[in-house]
Design a protein around this motif. Structure first.
Motif, mmCIF file in Angstrom:
data_model
loop_
_atom_site.group_PDB
_atom_site.id
_atom_site.type_symbol
_atom_site.label_atom_id
_atom_site.label_comp_id
_atom_site.label_asym_id
_atom_site.label_seq_id
_atom_site.Cartn_x
_atom_site.Cartn_y
_atom_site.Cartn_z
ATOM 1 N N UNK A 48 -22.331 -3.355 -0.739
ATOM 2 C CA UNK A 48 -23.136 -2.200 -1.119
ATOM 3 C C UNK A 48 -24.361 -2.157 -0.223
ATOM 4 N N UNK A 49 -24.682 -0.956 0.286
ATOM 5 C CA UNK A 49 -25.902 -0.734 1.064
ATOM 6 C C UNK A 49 -26.527 0.552 0.535
ATOM 7 N N UNK A 50 -27.563 0.423 -0.287
ATOM 8 C CA UNK A 50 -28.155 1.605 -0.917
ATOM 9 C C UNK A 50 -27.179 2.182 -1.921
ATOM 10 N N UNK A 51 -26.877 3.478 -1.780
ATOM 11 C CA UNK A 51 -25.878 4.115 -2.653
ATOM 12 C C UNK A 51 -24.481 4.049 -2.054
ATOM 13 N N UNK A 52 -24.373 3.633 -0.798
ATOM 14 C CA UNK A 52 -23.078 3.562 -0.138
ATOM 15 C C UNK A 52 -22.419 2.224 -0.430
ATOM 16 N N UNK A 53 -21.137 2.270 -0.647
ATOM 17 C CA UNK A 53 -20.399 1.045 -0.874
ATOM 18 C C UNK A 53 -19.169 1.022 0.022
ATOM 19 N N UNK A 54 -18.719 -0.177 0.322
ATOM 20 C CA UNK A 54 -17.495 -0.350 1.103
ATOM 21 C C UNK A 54 -16.579 -1.283 0.332
ATOM 22 N N UNK A 55 -15.398 -0.811 0.079
ATOM 23 C CA UNK A 55 -14.387 -1.651 -0.557
ATOM 24 C C UNK A 55 -13.124 -1.520 0.278
ATOM 25 N N UNK A 56 -12.629 -2.642 0.724
ATOM 26 C CA UNK A 56 -11.372 -2.663 1.478
ATOM 27 C C UNK A 56 -10.390 -3.531 0.699
ATOM 28 N N UNK A 57 -9.169 -3.064 0.665
ATOM 29 C CA UNK A 57 -8.135 -3.805 -0.049
ATOM 30 C C UNK A 57 -6.879 -3.840 0.808
ATOM 31 N N UNK A 62 7.064 -2.380 0.690
ATOM 32 C CA UNK A 62 8.277 -2.928 1.316
ATOM 33 C C UNK A 62 7.852 -4.084 2.226
ATOM 34 N N UNK A 63 8.119 -4.000 3.504
ATOM 35 C CA UNK A 63 7.743 -5.089 4.411
ATOM 36 C C UNK A 63 6.487 -4.788 5.218
ATOM 37 N N UNK A 64 5.854 -3.654 4.964
ATOM 38 C CA UNK A 64 4.677 -3.254 5.731
ATOM 39 C C UNK A 64 3.394 -3.557 4.969
ATOM 40 N N UNK A 65 2.404 -4.119 5.688
ATOM 41 C CA UNK A 65 1.079 -4.404 5.112
ATOM 42 C C UNK A 65 0.108 -3.308 5.541
ATOM 43 N N UNK A 66 -0.753 -2.937 4.614
ATOM 44 C CA UNK A 66 -1.745 -1.901 4.873
ATOM 45 C C UNK A 66 -3.108 -2.365 4.386
ATOM 46 N N UNK A 67 -4.155 -1.785 4.963
ATOM 47 C CA UNK A 67 -5.516 -1.989 4.467
ATOM 48 C C UNK A 67 -6.068 -0.619 4.094
ATOM 49 N N UNK A 68 -6.483 -0.482 2.857
ATOM 50 C CA UNK A 68 -7.027 0.777 2.373
ATOM 51 C C UNK A 68 -8.515 0.649 2.104
ATOM 52 N N UNK A 69 -9.189 1.800 2.037
ATOM 53 C CA UNK A 69 -10.620 1.793 1.728
ATOM 54 C C UNK A 69 -11.020 2.894 0.755
ATOM 55 N N UNK A 121 2.667 5.699 3.099
ATOM 56 C CA UNK A 121 2.091 4.571 2.354
ATOM 57 C C UNK A 121 0.697 4.140 2.808
ATOM 58 N N UNK A 122 0.282 4.537 4.009
ATOM 59 C CA UNK A 122 -1.076 4.166 4.424
ATOM 60 C C UNK A 122 -2.136 4.980 3.681
ATOM 61 N N UNK A 123 -1.726 6.053 3.015
ATOM 62 C CA UNK A 123 -2.632 6.849 2.179
ATOM 63 C C UNK A 123 -2.585 6.276 0.763
ATOM 64 N N UNK A 124 -3.699 5.687 0.343
ATOM 65 C CA UNK A 124 -3.732 5.029 -0.961
ATOM 66 C C UNK A 124 -5.119 5.146 -1.577
ATOM 67 N N UNK A 125 -5.196 4.862 -2.877
ATOM 68 C CA UNK A 125 -6.474 4.796 -3.572
ATOM 69 C C UNK A 125 -6.326 3.908 -4.789
ATOM 70 N N UNK A 126 -7.459 3.489 -5.319
ATOM 71 C CA UNK A 126 -7.450 2.586 -6.466
ATOM 72 C C UNK A 126 -7.580 3.310 -7.803
ATOM 73 N N UNK A 127 -8.362 4.387 -7.832
ATOM 74 C CA UNK A 127 -8.648 5.073 -9.094
ATOM 75 C C UNK A 127 -8.342 6.561 -8.956
ATOM 76 N N UNK A 128 -7.190 7.025 -9.466
ATOM 77 C CA UNK A 128 -6.886 8.462 -9.401
ATOM 78 C C UNK A 128 -7.612 9.215 -10.516
ATOM 79 N N UNK A 129 -8.921 9.369 -10.334
ATOM 80 C CA UNK A 129 -9.761 9.903 -11.388
ATOM 81 C C UNK A 129 -10.951 10.609 -10.750
#
Length: 182
Positions: A48-57, A62-69, A121-129
């Protein structure tokens, strides 16, 4: 000065349609994301930096690895992002239209559920809200209605002026024709 009120009404209408579009686009994205399949992921970065946050997961499809933010849909954001020093975690707070606060806590190493687009599959999110979309939509409608109201007044001013100008123009030409005959 009259053009200023007309330009203002156009700006209100454009902003109103932009608010309505963003609201409807986000609503569609949330509804679509809720239907996406899920997989397990792991938080690899949380800051977290001020009001901005960075979360990477990191997650695997299948057999492909991705990093989402992306945590939330495109036009959703948290109203509070804080860094919890004790837990080394990012804490996010969303409040829905009923005033209920929803807390999300992400620490490096936490296991999370990841919603991903099966077609991309590279398009992802954690909270569909996205809780604030109704007020956003209503604000857009209010801007459009105010813009149309001001635009109507503006058009009445210009139509009145042009009617006067036409009458004066005809009168001028009538006087000119009479003078020309004399």
């Amino acid at each position: 000065m009259k053009w200023f009120s007309c330009a203002g009404s156009v700006i209100l209408i454009v902003w109103g349609f932009l608010f309505v579009y963003i609201s409807e686009y986000t609503k569609k994205e949330v509804n679509t994301a809720r239907q996406w399949p899920t997989t397990k992921g792991v938080i690899v970065k949380a800051t977290v930096a001020g009001r901005d946050f960075t979360i990477r997961y990191e997650y695997q499809v299948k057999d492909d690895r991705f990093i989402g933010n992306r945590v939330f849909p495109l036009f959703a954001w948290s109203e509070s992002a804080t860094w919890n020093q004790d837990d080394q975690a990012v804490e996010l707070i969303l409040t829905d239209s009923k005033g209920t606060a929803h807390f999300f806590d992400y620490s490096v190493g936490d296991r999370v559920r990841v919603f991903y687009d099966p077609h991309s599959p590279k398009k992802a999110l954690l909270v569909p809200y996205a809780p604030f979309m109704k007020p956003f939509l209503y604000t857009g409608f209010i801007f459009v209605l105010l813009g149309l109201l001001f635009c109507r007044n503006c058009l009445e001013i210009y139509s009145t002026e042009s009617a006067i100008a036409r009458a004066l123009g005809k009168g001028y030409w009538a006087i000119y024709a009479i003078n020309a005959q004399i």
